[in-house]
Design an enzyme around this catalytic site. Structure first.
Site, PDB file in Angstrom:
ATOM      1  N   CYS A  67      84.848  34.015  28.348  1.00 50.32           N
ATOM      2  CA  CYS A  67      84.200  35.130  27.595  1.00 50.32           C
ATOM      3  C   CYS A  67      85.287  36.094  27.125  1.00 50.32           C
ATOM      4  O   CYS A  67      85.682  36.802  27.737  1.00 50.32           O
ATOM      5  CB  CYS A  67      83.437  35.786  28.578  1.00 50.32           C
ATOM      6  SG  CYS A  67      82.398  37.257  27.902  1.00 50.32           S
TER       7      CYS A  67
ATOM      8  N   HIS B 211      70.798  31.083  25.244  1.00 51.39           N
ATOM      9  CA  HIS B 211      72.104  30.980  25.280  1.00 51.39           C
ATOM     10  C   HIS B 211      72.730  31.947  26.338  1.00 51.39           C
ATOM     11  O   HIS B 211      73.114  32.997  26.059  1.00 51.39           O
ATOM     12  CB  HIS B 211      72.690  31.125  24.044  1.00 51.39           C
ATOM     13  CG  HIS B 211      74.262  30.868  23.599  1.00 51.39           C
ATOM     14  ND1 HIS B 211      74.579  29.695  22.784  1.00 51.39           N
ATOM     15  CD2 HIS B 211      75.370  31.310  24.247  1.00 51.39           C
ATOM     16  CE1 HIS B 211      75.767  29.694  22.917  1.00 51.39           C
ATOM     17  NE2 HIS B 211      76.432  30.819  23.630  1.00 51.39           N
TER      18      HIS B 211
ATOM     19  N   HIS C   4      75.080  33.146  29.423  1.00 55.94           N
ATOM     20  CA  HIS C   4      76.568  32.991  29.671  1.00 55.94           C
ATOM     21  C   HIS C   4      76.482  33.269  31.218  1.00 55.94           C
ATOM     22  O   HIS C   4      76.042  34.156  31.707  1.00 55.94           O
ATOM     23  CB  HIS C   4      77.532  34.074  29.008  1.00 55.94           C
ATOM     24  CG  HIS C   4      77.741  33.468  27.737  1.00 55.94           C
ATOM     25  ND1 HIS C   4      78.982  34.112  26.941  1.00 55.94           N
ATOM     26  CD2 HIS C   4      77.353  32.487  26.952  1.00 55.94           C
ATOM     27  CE1 HIS C   4      79.027  33.435  25.911  1.00 55.94           C
ATOM     28  NE2 HIS C   4      78.208  32.531  25.780  1.00 55.94           N
TER      29      HIS C   4
ATOM     30  N   ASN D  68      80.045  30.493  28.678  1.00 56.16           N
ATOM     31  CA  ASN D  68      79.006  29.570  28.511  1.00 56.16           C
ATOM     32  C   ASN D  68      78.589  28.765  29.616  1.00 56.16           C
ATOM     33  O   ASN D  68      79.634  28.327  30.498  1.00 56.16           O
ATOM     34  CB  ASN D  68      79.397  28.409  27.398  1.00 56.16           C
ATOM     35  CG  ASN D  68      79.436  28.801  26.175  1.00 56.16           C
ATOM     36  OD1 ASN D  68      78.627  29.522  25.595  1.00 56.16           O
ATOM     37  ND2 ASN D  68      80.518  28.551  25.365  1.00 56.16           N
TER      38      ASN D  68
ATOM     39  N   ARG E 151      82.196  23.588  19.564  1.00 51.08           N
ATOM     40  CA  ARG E 151      82.223  24.667  18.734  1.00 51.08           C
ATOM     41  C   ARG E 151      82.342  26.022  19.470  1.00 51.08           C
ATOM     42  O   ARG E 151      83.454  26.544  19.425  1.00 51.08           O
ATOM     43  CB  ARG E 151      80.833  24.753  17.791  1.00 51.08           C
ATOM     44  CG  ARG E 151      80.892  25.606  16.531  1.00 51.08           C
ATOM     45  CD  ARG E 151      80.938  27.304  16.807  1.00 51.08           C
ATOM     46  NE  ARG E 151      79.684  27.330  17.346  1.00 51.08           N
ATOM     47  CZ  ARG E 151      79.416  28.658  17.885  1.00 51.08           C
ATOM     48  NH1 ARG E 151      80.026  29.627  17.970  1.00 51.08           N
ATOM     49  NH2 ARG E 151      77.854  28.676  18.347  1.00 51.08           N
ATOM     50  N   ASP E 152      81.376  26.440  20.034  1.00 51.38           N
ATOM     51  CA  ASP E 152      81.625  27.680  20.776  1.00 51.38           C
ATOM     52  C   ASP E 152      82.525  27.552  22.107  1.00 51.38           C
ATOM     53  O   ASP E 152      83.138  28.325  22.480  1.00 51.38           O
ATOM     54  CB  ASP E 152      80.252  28.188  21.411  1.00 51.38           C
ATOM     55  CG  ASP E 152      79.931  29.495  22.024  1.00 51.38           C
ATOM     56  OD1 ASP E 152      80.879  30.314  21.691  1.00 51.38           O
ATOM     57  OD2 ASP E 152      78.988  29.722  22.943  1.00 51.38           O
TER      58      ASP E 152
HETATM   59 MG    MG Z   1      78.525  31.195  24.059  1.00 49.92          MG
END
Ligand code: MG
Length: 324
Positions: free
Chosen positions: A257, A224, A226, A266, A28-29
Protein backbone atom coordinates in the site's frame (compact mmCIF):
# COMPACT_ATOMS: atom_id res chain seq x y z
CA UNK A 1 3.62 -29.06 -4.38
CA UNK A 2 0.27 -28.97 -6.19
CA UNK A 3 -1.53 -31.87 -4.60
CA UNK A 4 0.13 -31.50 -1.25
CA UNK A 5 -1.34 -28.47 0.44
CA UNK A 6 -3.90 -28.58 3.21
CA UNK A 7 -7.47 -27.59 2.30
CA UNK A 8 -10.16 -26.09 4.50
CA UNK A 9 -13.00 -28.23 5.82
CA UNK A 10 -16.02 -27.38 3.68
CA UNK A 11 -18.98 -26.05 5.65
CA UNK A 12 -21.35 -24.17 3.33
CA UNK A 13 -23.51 -21.22 4.32
CA UNK A 14 -26.70 -21.63 2.26
CA UNK A 15 -27.53 -17.94 2.56
CA UNK A 16 -24.49 -16.97 0.45
CA UNK A 17 -24.11 -17.02 -3.36
CA UNK A 18 -22.80 -20.38 -4.59
CA UNK A 19 -20.40 -18.96 -7.17
CA UNK A 20 -17.88 -16.10 -7.13
CA UNK A 21 -15.78 -14.52 -9.91
CA UNK A 22 -12.24 -13.65 -8.89
CA UNK A 23 -10.67 -10.81 -10.88
CA UNK A 24 -6.88 -11.17 -10.56
CA UNK A 25 -4.96 -7.88 -10.45
CA UNK A 26 -1.49 -9.15 -9.43
CA UNK A 27 0.36 -8.63 -12.74
CA UNK A 28 -0.90 -5.02 -12.98
CA UNK A 29 -1.95 -3.52 -9.62
CA UNK A 30 0.40 -5.85 -7.76
CA UNK A 31 3.59 -5.46 -9.77
CA UNK A 32 3.16 -1.72 -10.29
CA UNK A 33 3.39 -1.27 -6.52
CA UNK A 34 6.34 -3.61 -5.95
CA UNK A 35 9.82 -2.13 -5.60
CA UNK A 36 11.39 -4.97 -7.55
CA UNK A 37 11.07 -4.67 -11.32
CA UNK A 38 10.17 -8.12 -12.60
CA UNK A 39 11.63 -9.22 -15.98
CA UNK A 40 9.23 -9.31 -18.94
CA UNK A 41 9.50 -13.09 -19.33
CA UNK A 42 8.52 -13.59 -15.68
CA UNK A 43 5.46 -11.33 -16.10
CA UNK A 44 4.38 -13.36 -19.12
CA UNK A 45 4.84 -16.63 -17.23
CA UNK A 46 2.95 -15.18 -14.26
CA UNK A 47 -0.10 -14.30 -16.37
CA UNK A 48 -0.06 -17.73 -17.99
CA UNK A 49 0.27 -19.52 -14.63
CA UNK A 50 -2.64 -17.53 -13.21
CA UNK A 51 -4.81 -18.41 -16.20
CA UNK A 52 -3.78 -22.04 -15.86
CA UNK A 53 -4.82 -21.92 -12.19
CA UNK A 54 -8.34 -21.18 -13.42
CA UNK A 55 -8.61 -17.42 -12.94
CA UNK A 56 -11.19 -16.13 -15.42
CA UNK A 57 -9.86 -12.55 -15.48
CA UNK A 58 -6.19 -11.62 -15.19
CA UNK A 59 -5.43 -7.92 -15.63
CA UNK A 60 -2.21 -8.25 -17.59
CA UNK A 61 -0.57 -4.82 -17.53
CA UNK A 62 -1.13 -1.06 -17.79
CA UNK A 63 -0.74 1.14 -20.85
CA UNK A 64 0.27 4.10 -18.72
CA UNK A 65 3.26 6.27 -19.63
CA UNK A 66 6.46 4.48 -18.48
CA UNK A 67 7.52 7.66 -16.66
CA UNK A 68 4.68 7.16 -14.14
CA UNK A 69 4.91 3.40 -13.76
CA UNK A 70 8.40 2.19 -14.73
CA UNK A 71 7.57 -1.30 -13.38
CA UNK A 72 5.17 -1.78 -16.32
CA UNK A 73 7.20 -0.01 -19.02
CA UNK A 74 7.26 -3.24 -21.06
CA UNK A 75 3.45 -3.41 -21.55
CA UNK A 76 3.65 -3.85 -25.34
CA UNK A 77 6.26 -6.61 -25.04
CA UNK A 78 4.18 -8.40 -22.41
CA UNK A 79 1.05 -8.33 -24.58
CA UNK A 80 2.95 -9.41 -27.71
CA UNK A 81 4.52 -12.35 -25.84
CA UNK A 82 1.12 -13.35 -24.43
CA UNK A 83 -0.36 -13.32 -27.93
CA UNK A 84 2.45 -15.61 -29.12
CA UNK A 85 1.92 -17.90 -26.14
CA UNK A 86 -1.88 -17.93 -25.83
CA UNK A 87 -3.14 -16.96 -29.27
CA UNK A 88 -6.54 -15.31 -29.57
CA UNK A 89 -7.27 -15.70 -25.85
CA UNK A 90 -4.63 -13.05 -25.06
CA UNK A 91 -6.71 -10.29 -26.64
CA UNK A 92 -9.40 -10.78 -24.00
CA UNK A 93 -7.05 -10.12 -21.08
CA UNK A 94 -8.06 -6.84 -19.45
CA UNK A 95 -5.46 -4.06 -19.53
CA UNK A 96 -5.51 -0.73 -17.71
CA UNK A 97 -5.85 2.32 -19.96
CA UNK A 98 -5.31 5.75 -18.35
CA UNK A 99 -6.25 8.07 -21.22
CA UNK A 100 -6.85 8.31 -24.98
CA UNK A 101 -3.20 7.70 -25.78
CA UNK A 102 -3.41 4.47 -23.79
CA UNK A 103 -6.58 3.52 -25.62
CA UNK A 104 -4.84 3.97 -28.96
CA UNK A 105 -2.08 1.64 -27.77
CA UNK A 106 -4.71 -0.91 -26.67
CA UNK A 107 -6.43 -0.60 -30.01
CA UNK A 108 -3.14 -1.05 -31.92
CA UNK A 109 -2.46 -4.19 -29.90
CA UNK A 110 -5.87 -5.58 -30.79
CA UNK A 111 -7.04 -5.76 -27.17
CA UNK A 112 -10.75 -6.25 -26.44
CA UNK A 113 -11.10 -5.50 -22.72
CA UNK A 114 -9.88 -2.36 -20.98
CA UNK A 115 -10.11 -0.89 -17.49
CA UNK A 116 -10.14 2.81 -16.58
CA UNK A 117 -9.10 4.15 -13.18
CA UNK A 118 -11.00 7.06 -11.62
CA UNK A 119 -11.03 8.63 -8.17
CA UNK A 120 -13.90 9.32 -5.77
CA UNK A 121 -11.97 12.24 -4.27
CA UNK A 122 -10.62 15.48 -5.65
CA UNK A 123 -7.28 15.17 -3.80
CA UNK A 124 -6.45 11.79 -5.31
CA UNK A 125 -7.69 12.79 -8.77
CA UNK A 126 -5.27 15.74 -8.65
CA UNK A 127 -2.36 13.66 -7.36
CA UNK A 128 -2.86 10.57 -9.46
CA UNK A 129 -4.43 11.94 -12.64
CA UNK A 130 -3.41 15.59 -12.54
CA UNK A 131 -7.09 16.49 -12.93
CA UNK A 132 -9.82 17.79 -10.65
CA UNK A 133 -12.64 15.43 -9.72
CA UNK A 134 -14.80 16.85 -12.52
CA UNK A 135 -12.00 17.13 -15.05
CA UNK A 136 -11.25 13.40 -14.77
CA UNK A 137 -14.56 12.61 -16.49
CA UNK A 138 -13.62 14.79 -19.45
CA UNK A 139 -10.56 12.58 -19.74
CA UNK A 140 -12.49 9.27 -19.45
CA UNK A 141 -15.52 10.16 -21.55
CA UNK A 142 -13.84 9.83 -24.97
CA UNK A 143 -11.86 6.79 -23.78
CA UNK A 144 -14.97 4.87 -22.74
CA UNK A 145 -17.04 6.08 -25.71
CA UNK A 146 -14.39 5.14 -28.26
CA UNK A 147 -13.70 1.80 -26.59
CA UNK A 148 -17.41 0.91 -26.59
CA UNK A 149 -17.73 2.01 -30.23
CA UNK A 150 -14.84 -0.33 -31.05
CA UNK A 151 -16.68 -3.18 -29.30
CA UNK A 152 -14.35 -3.35 -26.31
CA UNK A 153 -15.46 -4.31 -22.82
CA UNK A 154 -14.85 -1.58 -20.23
CA UNK A 155 -14.39 -1.97 -16.49
CA UNK A 156 -14.19 1.14 -14.30
CA UNK A 157 -12.30 1.43 -11.04
CA UNK A 158 -13.26 4.01 -8.47
CA UNK A 159 -10.48 4.51 -5.96
CA UNK A 160 -10.63 5.95 -2.41
CA UNK A 161 -14.21 4.73 -1.89
CA UNK A 162 -13.83 4.22 1.87
CA UNK A 163 -11.32 6.87 2.90
CA UNK A 164 -8.66 9.13 1.45
CA UNK A 165 -5.19 9.83 2.89
CA UNK A 166 -5.56 13.60 2.35
CA UNK A 167 -9.30 14.12 2.84
CA UNK A 168 -10.05 11.50 5.50
CA UNK A 169 -13.66 10.31 5.40
CA UNK A 170 -15.28 10.09 1.97
CA UNK A 171 -19.05 10.72 1.87
CA UNK A 172 -21.11 7.86 0.41
CA UNK A 173 -22.90 10.17 -2.03
CA UNK A 174 -19.57 11.27 -3.47
CA UNK A 175 -18.69 7.64 -4.27
CA UNK A 176 -22.15 6.99 -5.69
CA UNK A 177 -21.88 10.07 -7.93
CA UNK A 178 -18.50 8.94 -9.28
CA UNK A 179 -19.72 5.37 -9.84
CA UNK A 180 -22.90 6.46 -11.55
CA UNK A 181 -21.02 8.82 -13.83
CA UNK A 182 -18.64 6.06 -14.96
CA UNK A 183 -21.42 3.56 -15.56
CA UNK A 184 -23.43 6.18 -17.45
CA UNK A 185 -20.41 6.69 -19.72
CA UNK A 186 -20.74 3.03 -20.74
CA UNK A 187 -18.65 0.92 -18.34
CA UNK A 188 -20.06 -2.57 -17.71
CA UNK A 189 -18.59 -3.12 -14.27
CA UNK A 190 -17.65 -0.87 -11.37
CA UNK A 191 -14.85 -1.94 -9.06
CA UNK A 192 -15.05 -0.23 -5.67
CA UNK A 193 -11.52 0.38 -4.46
CA UNK A 194 -10.67 0.57 -0.77
CA UNK A 195 -7.34 2.02 -1.83
CA UNK A 196 -5.95 2.54 1.69
CA UNK A 197 -7.74 -0.43 3.25
CA UNK A 198 -9.62 1.54 5.93
CA UNK A 199 -13.15 0.28 5.15
CA UNK A 200 -15.15 -1.82 7.62
CA UNK A 201 -18.09 -4.19 6.98
CA UNK A 202 -20.91 -1.80 7.94
CA UNK A 203 -19.42 0.82 5.66
CA UNK A 204 -19.33 -1.69 2.80
CA UNK A 205 -23.00 -2.53 3.29
CA UNK A 206 -23.97 1.16 3.48
CA UNK A 207 -22.12 1.93 0.24
CA UNK A 208 -23.67 -1.06 -1.55
CA UNK A 209 -27.15 -0.02 -0.35
CA UNK A 210 -26.54 3.52 -1.63
CA UNK A 211 -25.30 2.27 -5.01
CA UNK A 212 -28.27 -0.11 -5.37
CA UNK A 213 -30.60 2.77 -4.60
CA UNK A 214 -28.93 4.84 -7.32
CA UNK A 215 -29.66 2.08 -9.85
CA UNK A 216 -26.40 0.13 -9.71
CA UNK A 217 -27.24 -3.45 -8.69
CA UNK A 218 -24.76 -5.79 -7.00
CA UNK A 219 -24.22 -7.75 -10.22
CA UNK A 220 -22.45 -4.81 -11.90
CA UNK A 221 -20.30 -4.17 -8.81
CA UNK A 222 -16.97 -5.60 -7.69
CA UNK A 223 -15.14 -5.03 -4.41
CA UNK A 224 -11.43 -4.23 -4.56
CA UNK A 225 -10.54 -4.75 -0.90
CA UNK A 226 -7.16 -3.95 0.61
CA UNK A 227 -5.88 -5.64 3.76
CA UNK A 228 -3.81 -2.73 5.11
CA UNK A 229 -5.82 -2.72 8.36
CA UNK A 230 -6.70 -6.44 8.31
CA UNK A 231 -10.25 -5.75 7.12
CA UNK A 232 -10.23 -7.21 3.61
CA UNK A 233 -11.86 -10.61 4.19
CA UNK A 234 -14.38 -9.16 6.65
CA UNK A 235 -15.35 -6.62 4.03
CA UNK A 236 -15.57 -9.29 1.33
CA UNK A 237 -17.81 -11.42 3.56
CA UNK A 238 -20.13 -8.43 4.09
CA UNK A 239 -20.29 -7.71 0.35
CA UNK A 240 -20.85 -11.39 -0.44
CA UNK A 241 -23.76 -11.54 1.99
CA UNK A 242 -25.14 -8.40 0.32
CA UNK A 243 -25.02 -10.10 -3.10
CA UNK A 244 -21.76 -8.97 -4.71
CA UNK A 245 -20.09 -11.88 -6.52
CA UNK A 246 -16.97 -10.33 -8.11
CA UNK A 247 -13.87 -9.67 -6.02
CA UNK A 248 -10.45 -8.29 -6.96
CA UNK A 249 -7.38 -9.99 -5.51
CA UNK A 250 -3.67 -10.32 -6.22
CA UNK A 251 -1.64 -13.52 -6.10
CA UNK A 252 0.33 -13.73 -2.87
CA UNK A 253 -1.01 -10.30 -1.91
CA UNK A 254 1.35 -8.60 -4.38
CA UNK A 255 1.32 -4.84 -4.26
CA UNK A 256 1.66 -3.29 -0.84
CA UNK A 257 0.00 0.00 0.00
CA UNK A 258 1.95 3.02 -1.26
CA UNK A 259 -0.13 5.44 0.85
CA UNK A 260 0.39 3.68 4.17
CA UNK A 261 3.97 2.42 3.75
CA UNK A 262 2.58 -1.01 4.51
CA UNK A 263 3.62 -4.27 2.87
CA UNK A 264 -0.03 -5.30 2.97
CA UNK A 265 -2.25 -3.92 0.25
CA UNK A 266 -4.34 -5.98 -2.14
CA UNK A 267 -6.28 -8.87 -0.65
CA UNK A 268 -4.35 -12.05 -1.53
CA UNK A 269 -5.98 -14.46 -3.95
CA UNK A 270 -4.95 -17.40 -1.73
CA UNK A 271 -6.60 -15.86 1.35
CA UNK A 272 -9.89 -15.32 -0.48
CA UNK A 273 -9.72 -18.83 -1.95
CA UNK A 274 -9.28 -20.37 1.50
CA UNK A 275 -12.45 -18.64 2.73
CA UNK A 276 -14.53 -19.37 -0.37
CA UNK A 277 -13.39 -22.99 -0.55
CA UNK A 278 -14.33 -23.45 3.12
CA UNK A 279 -17.75 -22.00 2.37
CA UNK A 280 -18.16 -24.40 -0.56
CA UNK A 281 -18.42 -21.47 -2.99
CA UNK A 282 -17.25 -22.31 -6.49
CA UNK A 283 -14.62 -20.13 -8.22
CA UNK A 284 -13.02 -22.50 -10.71
CA UNK A 285 -9.63 -21.48 -9.28
CA UNK A 286 -7.12 -23.94 -7.80
CA UNK A 287 -5.70 -22.96 -4.41
CA UNK A 288 -2.70 -25.34 -4.72
CA UNK A 289 -1.84 -23.84 -8.13
CA UNK A 290 -1.93 -20.34 -6.62
CA UNK A 291 0.37 -21.37 -3.78
CA UNK A 292 2.70 -22.93 -6.33
CA UNK A 293 2.66 -19.74 -8.44
CA UNK A 294 3.47 -17.48 -5.48
CA UNK A 295 6.31 -19.81 -4.47
CA UNK A 296 7.66 -19.63 -8.01
CA UNK A 297 7.39 -15.82 -8.06
CA UNK A 298 8.92 -15.27 -4.61
CA UNK A 299 12.60 -15.20 -5.75
CA UNK A 300 11.75 -12.38 -8.17
CA UNK A 301 10.44 -10.13 -5.36
CA UNK A 302 12.35 -8.34 -2.64
CA UNK A 303 10.18 -9.85 0.10
CA UNK A 304 8.11 -12.96 0.80
CA UNK A 305 4.49 -12.79 -0.40
CA UNK A 306 2.35 -11.41 2.44
CA UNK A 307 -0.60 -13.78 1.90
CA UNK A 308 -1.37 -15.50 5.19
CA UNK A 309 -2.75 -18.60 3.47
CA UNK A 310 0.37 -18.80 1.29
CA UNK A 311 2.66 -18.51 4.32
CA UNK A 312 0.69 -21.19 6.17
CA UNK A 313 0.50 -23.55 3.21
CA UNK A 314 3.90 -23.25 1.64
CA UNK A 315 5.76 -26.49 2.05
CA UNK A 316 3.22 -27.99 4.45
CA UNK A 317 1.82 -31.49 4.04
CA UNK A 318 -1.76 -31.96 2.89
CA UNK A 319 -2.99 -33.13 6.26
CA UNK A 320 -1.43 -33.42 9.70
CA UNK A 321 0.38 -36.70 10.27
CA UNK A 322 -1.98 -39.51 11.33
CA UNK A 323 -2.16 -40.10 15.07
CA UNK A 324 -0.82 -43.42 16.27
MG1 MG B 1 -5.26 -2.50 -5.30
Amino acid sequence: MSEQVRRPQVVPDPSLPDRVTIYEVGPRDGLQNEKAVVPTAVKVDLVERLLDAGLPYVEATSLVHPRWVPQLADAEEVVAALVRRLGDRAYDLPVLVPNERGLERAYDLGLRHIAVFASATDSFARRNLNRSLDEQYAMFEPVVARARAAGMRVRAYVSMCFGDPWEGDVPLDQVVAAGKRLMDLGAEQLSLGDTIGVGTPGHVVALLDALNEAGLPDDVLALHAHDTYGQALGNVAAALRHGVTTFDTSAGGLGGCPYAESATGNLATEDLLWMLEGLGIRTGVSLPRLVETSAWLEPHLDHAPVSRAYQALRGTPAQPAARR
